[in-house]
Design an enzyme around this catalytic site. Structure first.
Site, mmCIF file in Angstrom:
data_model
loop_
_atom_site.group_PDB
_atom_site.id
_atom_site.type_symbol
_atom_site.label_atom_id
_atom_site.label_comp_id
_atom_site.label_asym_id
_atom_site.label_seq_id
_atom_site.Cartn_x
_atom_site.Cartn_y
_atom_site.Cartn_z
ATOM 1 N N GLU A 155 9.894 1.288 10.505
ATOM 2 C CA GLU A 155 11.116 2.408 10.091
ATOM 3 C C GLU A 155 10.388 3.657 10.211
ATOM 4 O O GLU A 155 9.545 4.041 9.304
ATOM 5 C CB GLU A 155 11.596 1.881 8.830
ATOM 6 C CG GLU A 155 12.403 0.717 8.527
ATOM 7 C CD GLU A 155 13.741 0.586 8.851
ATOM 8 O OE1 GLU A 155 14.284 -0.411 9.164
ATOM 9 O OE2 GLU A 155 14.181 1.864 8.912
ATOM 10 N N LYS A 206 0.768 -1.260 0.101
ATOM 11 C CA LYS A 206 -0.059 0.125 -0.176
ATOM 12 C C LYS A 206 0.833 1.346 0.005
ATOM 13 O O LYS A 206 1.410 1.685 1.066
ATOM 14 C CB LYS A 206 -0.991 0.082 1.369
ATOM 15 C CG LYS A 206 -2.071 1.094 0.972
ATOM 16 C CD LYS A 206 -2.498 1.947 2.060
ATOM 17 C CE LYS A 206 -1.617 3.102 2.321
ATOM 18 N NZ LYS A 206 -1.535 4.259 1.586
ATOM 19 N N GLU A 243 10.601 16.194 14.479
ATOM 20 C CA GLU A 243 11.196 15.990 13.200
ATOM 21 C C GLU A 243 10.609 17.136 12.266
ATOM 22 O O GLU A 243 9.252 17.480 12.198
ATOM 23 C CB GLU A 243 10.933 14.681 12.660
ATOM 24 C CG GLU A 243 11.391 14.357 11.536
ATOM 25 C CD GLU A 243 10.894 13.078 10.989
ATOM 26 O OE1 GLU A 243 9.856 12.662 11.228
ATOM 27 O OE2 GLU A 243 11.986 12.256 10.569
ATOM 28 N N CYS A 258 14.520 10.438 6.061
ATOM 29 C CA CYS A 258 14.498 9.896 7.602
ATOM 30 C C CYS A 258 15.738 10.012 7.903
ATOM 31 O O CYS A 258 15.837 10.216 9.442
ATOM 32 C CB CYS A 258 13.820 8.765 7.578
ATOM 33 S SG CYS A 258 14.483 7.495 6.687
HETATM 34 P P1 NDP Z 1 2.649 8.418 7.570
HETATM 35 O O1 NDP Z 1 3.118 7.595 8.690
HETATM 36 O O2 NDP Z 1 1.523 9.392 7.314
HETATM 37 O O3 NDP Z 1 2.527 7.620 6.277
HETATM 38 C C1 NDP Z 1 3.212 6.331 5.896
HETATM 39 C C2 NDP Z 1 2.363 5.356 5.247
HETATM 40 O O4 NDP Z 1 1.441 4.842 6.338
HETATM 41 C C3 NDP Z 1 1.463 6.003 4.205
HETATM 42 O O5 NDP Z 1 1.307 4.873 3.278
HETATM 43 C C4 NDP Z 1 0.028 6.077 4.874
HETATM 44 O O6 NDP Z 1 -1.191 6.134 3.781
HETATM 45 C C5 NDP Z 1 -0.006 4.999 5.790
HETATM 46 N N1 NDP Z 1 -0.959 5.099 6.729
HETATM 47 C C6 NDP Z 1 -1.401 6.176 7.326
HETATM 48 N N2 NDP Z 1 -2.423 6.042 8.410
HETATM 49 C C7 NDP Z 1 -2.387 4.709 8.543
HETATM 50 C C8 NDP Z 1 -2.868 3.521 9.292
HETATM 51 N N3 NDP Z 1 -3.760 4.228 10.365
HETATM 52 N N4 NDP Z 1 -2.552 2.358 9.361
HETATM 53 C C9 NDP Z 1 -1.703 2.035 8.414
HETATM 54 N N5 NDP Z 1 -1.049 2.968 7.577
HETATM 55 C C10 NDP Z 1 -1.368 4.088 7.716
HETATM 56 O O7 NDP Z 1 4.187 9.222 7.257
HETATM 57 P P2 NDP Z 1 4.350 10.303 6.271
HETATM 58 O O8 NDP Z 1 3.825 9.639 4.844
HETATM 59 O O9 NDP Z 1 4.110 11.510 6.597
HETATM 60 O O10 NDP Z 1 5.967 10.059 5.993
HETATM 61 C C11 NDP Z 1 6.924 10.516 6.484
HETATM 62 C C12 NDP Z 1 7.194 10.080 7.827
HETATM 63 O O11 NDP Z 1 7.833 8.765 7.684
HETATM 64 C C13 NDP Z 1 8.525 11.018 8.544
HETATM 65 O O12 NDP Z 1 8.187 11.296 9.683
HETATM 66 C C14 NDP Z 1 9.579 10.164 8.259
HETATM 67 O O13 NDP Z 1 10.554 10.183 9.144
HETATM 68 C C15 NDP Z 1 9.271 8.656 8.120
HETATM 69 N N6 NDP Z 1 9.928 7.870 7.421
HETATM 70 C C16 NDP Z 1 10.933 6.852 8.070
HETATM 71 C C17 NDP Z 1 11.785 6.354 7.018
HETATM 72 C C18 NDP Z 1 12.619 5.207 7.721
HETATM 73 O O14 NDP Z 1 13.199 4.377 7.086
HETATM 74 N N7 NDP Z 1 12.856 5.045 8.835
HETATM 75 C C19 NDP Z 1 11.712 6.459 5.658
HETATM 76 C C20 NDP Z 1 10.937 7.391 5.197
HETATM 77 C C21 NDP Z 1 10.133 8.321 6.065
HETATM 78 P P3 NDP Z 1 -1.539 7.422 3.256
HETATM 79 O O15 NDP Z 1 -0.599 8.490 3.372
HETATM 80 O O16 NDP Z 1 -1.892 7.145 1.767
HETATM 81 O O17 NDP Z 1 -2.763 8.006 3.941
#
Ligand code: NDP
Length: 528
Positions: free
Chosen positions: A263, A190, A395, A297
């Protein structure tokens, strides 16, 4: 049925509406699903739309993956490895098209998109070459030497759910899927609702590489709807995203008694010691803090510099940052691209303006650049940041970094560890051994010496993940593969049941067994 829309930006790329239509047609749903527009941050313009899958659509996708999985798991691992190697080759062959799609969806600079395209083939090769040995049966000593033995086998868990974010939509959709597929699982991914097209393009290439239909599925839609439904259907979930979402994912996985890797975010420190080459450190700070406009990240957001080198470092860092170009082009050139959308631009702006209101000094940047693109923001350096301001504690995930002088290495380490996060850090020093020793004192899953993050991320044979609020579990290396298998122990006795033979006095048997156990423990200590 998903559709593409007329877009002026598409004309600037090699991507056609026909291609987008073909990709979006891969998503199967029930009738009358609402559509989600995919907008390009390059012009804040719709380029396509995808269905908002509901829980029933997700359940169908998982079931399809479950059905396809058995034949895939039964193929010899070498055959699965060959498919992934071919996929890695295809990612290279289709490089320009993939770069266009990544840039369209994220607005990032082309050379930053290239990092994603280069990463995936390396991950494929690592797992294709090393995976078979990692998952081979293992002989263990067993309960009683000579009388028994034990073999450990590793079996795929079943269907793996990959939930990926928008910032590295190509790498982060695939880096967890590749080892899952190699292990014999099916995957349902997803992607973030803002970046589904690149995941669909990858699904296309996987099939071209020979992956049987259904083994890698995509569901699109809102995370809050499709995410929980996916977690309810799969046998393991690999999540990349924000910390709060990560907690919700872990809770749901826990309720379903499935395992997960998370992650999550970071507030990554960079430590510049007094013996560092400050020009090199400044170059590293530019690369680390402003790659993908800071939406990485692993990016450093706090730089602690030994006060004896502070002015020198700042001069070099500010000079290099001011010379960066911000631009949007579907070719190599601009140093820094766009932020993902207006909400994120607002968050970055609030962090910087809040810090300045609290007394911070702005040494570079600090402005949105609507003249360049709707969501562009200048690479920004702050000093004298109030430790309680949002930019110091949360962050930012944008092109914003604070620089702080420290008295010595001990203060640098103390400040670096003063956070609930623990994803990535870097240490800059003229003495690599000293750098490695300091690295051991930093509470982070990855610590790079004299490089901001690439040397850690690109070490695909070494585990990567976070301490504390930065996550659970590890990707990359053998650890990144073993998370997707269930270990089974097959223990064999050569003498029937391991119990007192019939007719033996239980007291005598207890003395013999206690004696043998003591001898065995001593032998183990002498003969390692
Ligand atoms: P989110 O946590 O909002 O979204 C990540 C994914 O989770 C998206 O596909 C989102 O879908 C999905 N999602 C949202 N709500 C739910 C739920 N309740 N249950 C399951 N899945 C859900 O993060 P961001 O998109 O804002 O990404 C940025 C963040 O991710 C930053 O904080 C960054 O640090 C972290 N990150 C960490 C990395 C790592 O390797 N440690 C790498 C990259 C980013 P949708 O958005 O379509 O609603």
């Amino acid at each position: 049925m998903a559709q593409t829309t007329e877009s002026t930006v598409l004309e600037r790329t090699g991507i056609t509406t026909d291609l987008l239509d073909r990709l979006t047609a891969r998503i199967e749903t029930g009738d009358d699903r609402s559509e989600i527009e995919v907008r390009t941050p390059v012009a804040d313009e719709a380029i396509a739309s995808v269905p908002a899958c509901d829980p029933a659509d997700v359940a169908v996708a998982v079931e399809r993956a479950r059905t396809a999985r058995a034949a895939w798991a039964n193929r010899p691992i070498e055959e699965r490895a060959a498919v992934l190697e071919r996929f890695g080759d295809l990612v290279g062959e289709y490089r320009e098209e993939l770069l266009d799609v990544v840039q369209l969806e994220t607005g990032k600079a082309r050379h930053h998109a290239l990092e994603e395209v280069l990463d995936v083939p390396l991950t494929c090769s690592y797992y294709a070459e090393n995976g078979p040995a990692v998952l081979a049966d293992e002989e263990r000593s067993g309960a009683v030497p000579l009388a028994a033995d034990a073999t450990v086998t590793y079996d795929p868990v079943g269907v793996v759910g990959v939930i990926s974010p928008w910032n590295y939509p190509l790498t982060l959709a695939m880096t967890d899927a590749i080892p899952a597929l190699l292990a014999g699982n099916a995957v349902v991914c997803k992607p973030d609702e803002r970046t589904p097209l690149i995941a669909l393009a990858l699904a296309d290439l996987l099939e071209k590489a020979g992956l049987p239909e259904g083994v890698f599925g995509i569901v699109t839609g809102e995370g809050a709807t499709a995410g929980p439904a996916l977690i309810d259907g799969v046998d393991y979930v690999a999540f990349t995203g924000g910390t709060e979402t990560g907690r919700a994912v872990a809770e749901r996985a826990g309720r379903n008694l499935i395992d997960c890797s998370l992650e999550l975010g970071g507030k990554n420190p960079m430590l510049v010691l007094e013996d560092a080459d400050v020009e090199t450190a400044a170059r590293g700070a530019v690369k680390g803090a402003f790659t993908n406009a800071g939406q990485l990240c692993l990016a450093p957001e706090r730089i602690y510099v030994d006060e004896r080198r502070y002015d020198e470092f700042l001069d070099a860092f500010v000079g290099a940052t001011r010379s960066l170009s911000v631009g949007l082009a579907f070719e190599y050139g601009p140093d820094v691209g766009s932020l993902i959308d207006g909400d994120h631009l607002e968050r970055v702006r609030e962090h910087v303006e809040g810090a300045v209101d609290d007394g911070a000094a702005l040494l570079s940047g600090g402005r949105a650049r609507p003249d360049v693109g709707p969501f562009c923001y200048e690479p920004t350096i702050l000093t004298d940041v109030d430790p309680d301001s949002r930019v110091a504690c949360e962050e930012t995930f944008g092109p914003v970094v604070s620089v702080v002088p420290v008295a010595d290495v001990d203060e640098a380490v103390e400040r670096a560890n003063d956070t609930s996060y623990g994803l990535n850090a870097s240490v800059w020093t003229g003495d690599r051994d000293r750098g490695r020793a300091v690295a051991r004192r930093i509470d982070c899953g990855t610590v790079c010496v004299n490089d901001p993050y690439t040397v850690g991320w690109a070490a695909v044979d070494a585990p990567m993940g976070g301490f504390g609020d930065s996550g659970l579990g590890r990707r990359h290396g053998p650890e990144g593969l073993r998370r997707y298998v269930d270990a089974r122990t097959i223990a064999t006795s050569r003498i029937g049941p391991l119990d007192a033979p019939p007719g033996i006095d239980p007291g005598w048997f207890a003395r013999i067994m206690s004696g043998l156990t003591a001898v065995r423990r001593r032998l183990t200590r002498w003969v390692p």
